[in-house]
Scaffold this active site. Structure first.
Site: not given
Ligand code: PAF
Length: 283
Positions: A32, A36-37, A149, A153
């Site tokens: 998706a 940002g990606h 963001k 994590q």
């Molecule tokens: O940030 C994400 O989309 C997920 O947590 C990741 C790092 C791809 C791990 O599944």
């Protein structure tokens, strides 16, 4: 762009690239893809000869009440975006190939993963560090870029790599914001036009913190409370948490010490949509 679905083939390909002295950069996603990606891909491309994008909706990071099956999977659209962004390899494994029958080993994140998002989503970060470890083993990157963001994590992954001596450079990429300051997120599509406009209150909170810290105010707890009040005044908005943390340990910080780094974390409900944002400050 080559699409690979088999972990063993991806691993052999990465090994061959390394033998040919290619610098590999990876961006890990659950698909998706949004702006940002794409900015993460651009960032990794600037330091890598070969870019691998992974798309894998990881069941291990979803709680029992979170709908893994309803997570969007617009694969063809994602592949088109990846190709246009200059990705060399798109690694999109199935759940069965990542977690085949008999799979039983996992990585456990430590105390850094306990508060905030970790408290809200028990087990979530264990699922993240397990899949990130696997994806690093499979894609063998020199550099992996993750968005700031998801600050907790990123901190958990930095800790993972340090604790388990994984030979990869972890790079944090700055948050991409819409014109009104709202952090770009796949959840923004669930906001009504009005909510999207009003959601700039999170960024206004960040700006308030910046002004107060520039004035050398040290009572971080007080500043966080003021931001909470600003947000609560917005009709239909409700704070889950607003807090400053020590940026490395992710423990709450109430009073700033000179020159130390603190991160302001915000998690806010706009109606039913949960938005997160954050910003790093030096006291
Ligand atoms: O940030 C994400 O989309 C997920 O947590 C990741 C790092 C791809 C791990 O599944």
């Amino acid at each position: 762009m080559q699409i690979i679905t088999e972990p063993a083939l991806m691993q052999a390909t990465a090994e061959k690239l390394r033998l040919h002295r290619q610098r590999i950069g990876v961006v890990m996603t659950m698909g998706a893809l949004h702006e940002g990606h794409l900015s993460l891909i651009q960032q990794v491309r600037s330091v890598s000869g070969t870019v691998i994008l992974t798309i894998f909706v990881n069941p291990k990071q979803f709680g029992p009440d979170e709908d893994f099956h309803r997570y969007p999977r617009p694969f063809d659209q994602d592949a088109a975006h990846a190709r246009a962004a200059g990705v060399d390899y798109l690694f999109a494994p199935s759940v069965e190939s990542m977690y085949p029958e008999g799979f039983q080993t996992s990585v456990r994140a430590g105390s850094i993963a306990e508060g905030f998002e970790g408290m809200k989503r028990p087990g979530h970060f264990d699922g993240v560090v397990t899949v990130v470890t696997k994806l690093l083993q499979i894609t063998k990157p020199h550099t992996a870029v993750f968005g700031e963001k998801d600050a907790q994590q990123l901190a958990v992954i930095r800790r993972l790599v340090r604790d388990l001596n994984i030979d990869v450079e972890i790079v944090g990429a700055p948050i991409i914001r819409e014109k009104n300051g709202l952090a770009v997120s796949s959840r923004n599509i669930y906001l009504s036009g009005e909510q999207r406009e009003a959601a700039q209150v999170l960024y206004m909170g960040i700006c308030h913190a910046r002004r107060e810290i520039e004035k050398k105010r040290t009572d971080l707890f007080g500043i966080a409370n003021e931001i909470e009040r600003m947000i609560a005044e917005e009709p239909g908005f409700r704070c889950d948490y607003v807090a400053f943390v020590d940026d490395e340990l992710f423990v709450p910080a109430e009073t700033a010490e000179p020159d130390k780094k603190y991160r302001l974390l915000l998690a806010v409900y706009a109606g039913n949509v949960r938005l997160i944002d954050n910003c790093l400050f030096t006291a």
